[in-house]
Design a protein around this motif. Structure first.
Motif, short mmCIF file in Angstrom:
data_model
loop_
_atom_site.label_atom_id
_atom_site.label_comp_id
_atom_site.label_asym_id
_atom_site.label_seq_id
_atom_site.Cartn_x
_atom_site.Cartn_y
_atom_site.Cartn_z
N SER A 10 0.84 -1.20 0.00
CA SER A 10 0.00 0.00 0.00
C SER A 10 0.87 1.25 0.00
CB SER A 10 -0.93 0.00 1.22
OG SER A 10 -1.83 -1.09 1.16
N ARG A 11 1.95 1.23 0.81
CA ARG A 11 2.86 2.38 0.80
C ARG A 11 3.58 2.50 -0.54
NH1 ARG A 11 6.74 1.04 4.88
NH2 ARG A 11 5.60 -0.88 5.33
N ALA A 12 3.98 1.38 -1.12
CA ALA A 12 4.69 1.41 -2.40
C ALA A 12 3.83 2.01 -3.50
CB ALA A 12 5.14 0.00 -2.78
N ILE A 13 2.54 1.79 -3.43
CA ILE A 13 1.63 2.27 -4.47
C ILE A 13 1.16 3.70 -4.21
CG2 ILE A 13 -0.68 1.89 -5.47
CD1 ILE A 13 -0.13 -1.13 -5.06
N HIS A 14 1.09 4.10 -2.94
CA HIS A 14 0.45 5.38 -2.63
C HIS A 14 1.36 6.45 -2.01
CE1 HIS A 14 -3.57 4.00 -3.66
NE2 HIS A 14 -3.32 2.88 -3.01
N SER A 22 -4.23 19.12 -10.57
CA SER A 22 -4.93 19.84 -11.65
C SER A 22 -5.82 18.93 -12.50
CB SER A 22 -3.92 20.55 -12.56
OG SER A 22 -3.03 19.62 -13.14
N THR A 23 -5.45 17.66 -12.65
CA THR A 23 -6.20 16.76 -13.54
C THR A 23 -6.81 15.56 -12.85
OG1 THR A 23 -4.29 15.36 -14.09
CG2 THR A 23 -4.60 17.37 -15.41
N GLY A 24 -6.30 15.23 -11.66
CA GLY A 24 -6.76 14.02 -10.98
C GLY A 24 -6.05 12.77 -11.45
N ALA A 25 -5.03 12.90 -12.30
CA ALA A 25 -4.30 11.73 -12.77
C ALA A 25 -3.78 10.92 -11.59
CB ALA A 25 -3.13 12.17 -13.66
N VAL A 26 -4.01 9.59 -11.63
CA VAL A 26 -3.61 8.75 -10.51
C VAL A 26 -2.14 8.35 -10.57
CG1 VAL A 26 -5.95 7.85 -10.17
CG2 VAL A 26 -4.36 6.64 -11.68
N VAL A 27 -1.49 8.57 -11.71
CA VAL A 27 -0.07 8.31 -11.86
C VAL A 27 0.67 9.64 -11.84
CG1 VAL A 27 1.73 7.40 -13.38
CG2 VAL A 27 -0.45 6.19 -13.16
N THR A 28 1.74 9.70 -11.05
CA THR A 28 2.53 10.93 -10.96
C THR A 28 3.00 11.36 -12.35
OG1 THR A 28 3.32 10.28 -8.78
CG2 THR A 28 4.58 11.98 -9.95
N PRO A 29 2.74 12.58 -12.75
CA PRO A 29 3.20 13.04 -14.05
C PRO A 29 4.73 13.09 -14.13
CG PRO A 29 1.50 14.50 -13.18
CD PRO A 29 1.92 13.60 -12.07
N ILE A 30 5.24 12.99 -15.36
CA ILE A 30 6.67 13.20 -15.59
C ILE A 30 6.86 14.69 -15.85
CG2 ILE A 30 8.65 12.63 -17.04
CD1 ILE A 30 7.14 10.04 -17.81
#
Length: 392
Positions: A10-14, A22-30
């Protein structure tokens, strides 16, 4: 739930990976940018001014690493050696002394022996599994005891808790290179270590597509003179500049999300491979801490969740045959590095550890090191069997 209450996966994923504001993207942007618009002179938006100093993608990775290792702060670098060099220059000064293992990654020893020596830092070599050997190597000027466990490539095991007590008795830091175990299998800071390093190229990245490194500084360091170590590492990271780029940081962060499931399969496969090698007539010795006859088995069982995905073995027929075996496997790819999903085979004496030939760290010529991947284990065993049966 608080972060400290979450399990490892859970920590590794979150951890450090909140949805994009700004967008709600669940993956950290590059955040592929070198600089940032300032809200007036000195008005850094979110604390960002220039990507050597800080980058949001790197910040997310560093936050995640601190959470996984249980440290106060994580730092991400362009390579494992960049991480180690930055830490050593932050912690040491000319005239200081460091204890290094007799079985260590050749690049680490080259850094200490060929680079730091010219800066005036001295070192001694000790058998890291032997507390008396380490104790004898300590000097009044010793500032760091450096540990790999498991070691590279002989798979030795060091007792982290005992070494931490010994280091602190002599007002020295215990630094653990946790690359072979990964944060999933071993938590050095919880066992008393002060700092953890990683080559994130290996299991943390996990897919042989990125080069990187990490340092995690422990909480509440009590060693005299090192209470500000976190700030010193941060200063040196920015001043020396060998930071992880945003895309590389993103790749490592992605790898961490699946670290737990990958490590379980690496360990399962390695155990089967080690058992197979133990029974083969052409193998003189198998080096794997999961084997009951391994001298560090009990310590490893106490401080590791499982025994890892690295297996080394010595060929009964000697070095020439060992070299031929490395060329005969088909599923095991001949190559340096480790920790990817694909299995690798290498000859340490002529590859990863060629730089320590002629030193106290020289490894046996009949040694083969395997990075056991997550392919079907029956296929891995069959590949080793055909090479061994043909040549031994």
């Amino acid at each position: 739930m608080s972060e400290s209450e979450l399990g490892f996966s859970s920590r590794a994923i979150h951890a450090g990976q909140e949805p994009d504001a700004s967008t709600g993207a669940v993956v950290t942007p590059i955040y592929q940018t070198s600089t940032y618009k300032q809200d007036g002179i000195g008005g850094f938006r979110g604390g960002y001014e220039y990507s050597r100093s800080a980058n949001p993608t790197r910040t997310a990775l560093e936050t995640g690493f601190a959470a996984l290792e249980g440290g106060s702060r994580g730092f991400a670098f362009a390579s494992g050696l960049a991480a180690q060099d930055t830490l050593l220059r932050a912690a040491l000064a000319p005239g200081d002394h460091i204890v290094v293992p007799s079985d260590a990654y050749g690049g680490t020893y080259r850094l200490v022996n060929k680079v730091l020596t010219h800066w005036g830092v001295e070192h001694s070599i000790a058998t890291i599994a032997d507390l008396d050997s380490v104790r004898a190597a300590i000097r009044p000027t010793t500032k760091i005891i450096w540990v790999e466990t498991p070691t590279n490539p002989l798979l030795g095991i060091a007792d982290i808790e005992a070494l931490a007590a010994l280091a602190h008795e002599h007002d020295a830091l215990l630094v653990v290179d946790n690359t072979f175990a990964s944060p999933y299998l071993q938590q050095p800071l919880a066992l008393g270590a002060d700092v953890v390093t990683h080559s994130t190229t290996k299991y943390c990245g996990g897919h042989s597509d990125v080069v990187g490194g990490a340092v995690v500084v422990g909480r509440d360091i009590t060693v005299p003179g090192f209470a500000d170590l976190e700030e010193r590492v941060a200063f040196h990271q920015n001043s020396m500049g060998a930071v992880a780029g945003p895309f590389d940081a993103w790749l490592v962060q992605r790898g961490l999300k699946t670290l737990a499931v990958r490590m379980e399969q690496h360990c399962t496969n390695a155990e089967v491979v080690a058992d197979f090698l133990t029974g083969h007539r052409g193998v003189a010795q198998v080096l794997y801490p999961g084997l009951p006859e391994h001298p560090g088995h009990d310590v490893a069982a106490r401080q590791m969740k499982r025994f890892g995905g690295m297996v080394s073995f010595r060929v009964a027929a000697g070095e020439d045959v060992a070299i031929k075996i490395c060329a005969e496997t088909q599923l095991f790819t001949l190559g340096e590095s480790l920790g990817g999903v694909e299995s690798l085979i290498e000859h340490p004496a002529r590859m990863t550890h060629a730089s320590v030939v002629g030193t106290e760290l020289e490894v046996p010529g009949d040694l083969i090191r395997l990075s056991v991947g997550i392919e079907d284990v029956d296929d891995l065993v069959a590949d080793l069997a055909q090479a061994l049966d043909r040549l031994t």
